[in-house]
Design an enzyme around this catalytic site. Sequence first.
Site, PDB file in Angstrom:
ATOM      1  N   GLU A   1      17.916  -9.352   3.337  1.00 20.37           N
ATOM      2  CA  GLU A   1      17.373  -8.790   4.573  1.00 20.37           C
ATOM      3  C   GLU A   1      17.481  -7.266   4.553  1.00 20.37           C
ATOM      4  OE1 GLU A   1      16.987 -11.794   7.882  1.00 20.37           O
ATOM      5  OE2 GLU A   1      18.947 -10.889   8.128  1.00 20.37           O
TER       6      GLU A   1
ATOM      7  N   GLY B   1      13.766  -6.574  12.500  1.00 24.19           N
ATOM      8  CA  GLY B   1      13.406  -6.308  13.898  1.00 24.19           C
ATOM      9  C   GLY B   1      12.525  -5.082  14.102  1.00 24.19           C
TER      10      GLY B   1
ATOM     11  N   LYS C   1      19.319 -15.201  17.432  1.00 24.30           N
ATOM     12  CA  LYS C   1      20.195 -14.099  17.857  1.00 24.30           C
ATOM     13  C   LYS C   1      20.717 -14.378  19.275  1.00 24.30           C
ATOM     14  CE  LYS C   1      17.752 -11.134  14.690  1.00 24.30           C
ATOM     15  NZ  LYS C   1      17.427  -9.791  14.246  1.00 24.30           N
TER      16      LYS C   1
ATOM     17  N   HIS D   1      25.419 -11.332   8.826  1.00 26.35           N
ATOM     18  CA  HIS D   1      24.155 -10.733   9.268  1.00 26.35           C
ATOM     19  C   HIS D   1      24.352  -9.222   9.465  1.00 26.35           C
ATOM     20  CE1 HIS D   1      20.725  -9.699  11.769  1.00 26.35           C
ATOM     21  NE2 HIS D   1      20.134 -10.745  11.217  1.00 26.35           N
TER      22      HIS D   1
ATOM     23  N   ASN E   1      16.633 -17.690  13.386  1.00 22.73           N
ATOM     24  CA  ASN E   1      17.811 -16.992  13.913  1.00 22.73           C
ATOM     25  C   ASN E   1      17.448 -16.463  15.303  1.00 22.73           C
ATOM     26  OD1 ASN E   1      20.003 -15.411  14.450  1.00 22.73           O
ATOM     27  ND2 ASN E   1      19.539 -13.841  12.913  1.00 22.73           N
TER      28      ASN E   1
ATOM     29  N   GLU F   1      23.538  -7.298  11.727  1.00 24.83           N
ATOM     30  CA  GLU F   1      23.994  -6.916  13.074  1.00 24.83           C
ATOM     31  C   GLU F   1      25.500  -7.124  13.223  1.00 24.83           C
ATOM     32  OE1 GLU F   1      21.001  -9.248  15.059  1.00 24.83           O
ATOM     33  OE2 GLU F   1      19.515  -7.823  14.311  1.00 24.83           O
TER      34      GLU F   1
ATOM     35  N   SER G   1      11.127  -9.022   9.714  1.00 22.11           N
ATOM     36  CA  SER G   1       9.759  -8.922  10.238  1.00 22.11           C
ATOM     37  C   SER G   1       8.796  -9.933   9.615  1.00 22.11           C
ATOM     38  CB  SER G   1       9.214  -7.497  10.054  1.00 22.11           C
ATOM     39  OG  SER G   1       9.991  -6.576  10.796  1.00 22.11           O
TER      40      SER G   1
HETATM   41  P1  PGA Z   1      13.360 -10.274  12.438  1.00 22.25           P
HETATM   42  O1  PGA Z   1      14.919 -10.563  12.187  1.00 22.25           O
HETATM   43  O2  PGA Z   1      12.592 -11.444  11.870  1.00 22.25           O
HETATM   44  O3  PGA Z   1      13.218 -10.145  13.923  1.00 22.25           O
HETATM   45  O4  PGA Z   1      13.038  -8.999  11.707  1.00 22.25           O
HETATM   46  C1  PGA Z   1      15.365 -11.167  11.016  1.00 22.25           C
HETATM   47  C2  PGA Z   1      16.858 -11.314  11.082  1.00 22.25           C
HETATM   48  O5  PGA Z   1      17.530 -10.437  11.636  1.00 22.25           O
HETATM   49  O6  PGA Z   1      17.416 -12.305  10.584  1.00 22.25           O
END
Ligand code: PGA
Length: 227
Positions: A151, A157, A10, A93, A8, A95, A189
């Site tokens: 998640e 993140g 983003k 997601h 992903n 976000e 992460s």
């Molecule tokens: P990350 O994000 O691996 O940077 O923690 C995962 C995600 O948001 O899908």
Amino acid sequence: MKLLVVANWKCNPASFKEAQDIFKEIKREAGLTKTEVVVCPPFVYLPVIGKGLVLGAQDVFWENPPTGGGAYTGEISPAMLKNAGCRYVIVGHSERRRLFKETDEMTNKKVRAVLAKKMKPILCIDRFSQLKGGIKDLSSDDLKNLAVAFEPLSAIGTGKPYLVGKAGKMYSGIREIVGKDTRILYGGSVNSQNAADYVKRAGFQGLLVGGASLKPREFIGIIKAIS
Ligand code: PGA
């Protein structure tokens, strides 16, 4: 079930050239493994990024207009994604939920719109209510084409991956709800050091990777660690 690793990206990277470079480097080795690798770049790179890996989108509009489009400024329809070569679509997601106020009802409409166009939704959740809302009215056939990504918010993140034991418990709870045919991924992460724990110890069928998916060496390390 075949393992699935999803990149992903983003809202990254800023230029087409960088996107192409990352894609090429991932492709070189990801094409060789038995694990299914899916890259989800920003929409604008989808049709031009290259061939050789499965593509996914990071979001979608929930309507499937008969003409494939309509008066929905700023949105991207399921038909457009399908025509751009996408086989997967990330839906719900955290976000999107946090920044764009996406509700369970909206994610459920998106999941169904993706399935209706014969693509596979990757439904992101951090609790059971989001899962139940997102899969409302799906048939057992639909569940075969769905992937769920657990998640936990605290891990996305932050560089603080969720405890493997706790993730394993969530895995069992999700499995009970979706039945045996749905792939369940862990995200938050993930790096090349912890990737194998979630698959080999906690039992997940794959990973959703954010930050580390933009660093080709690290991302390939993740794929190798679980394959
Ligand atoms: P990350 O994000 O691996 O940077 O923690 C995962 C995600 O948001 O899908």
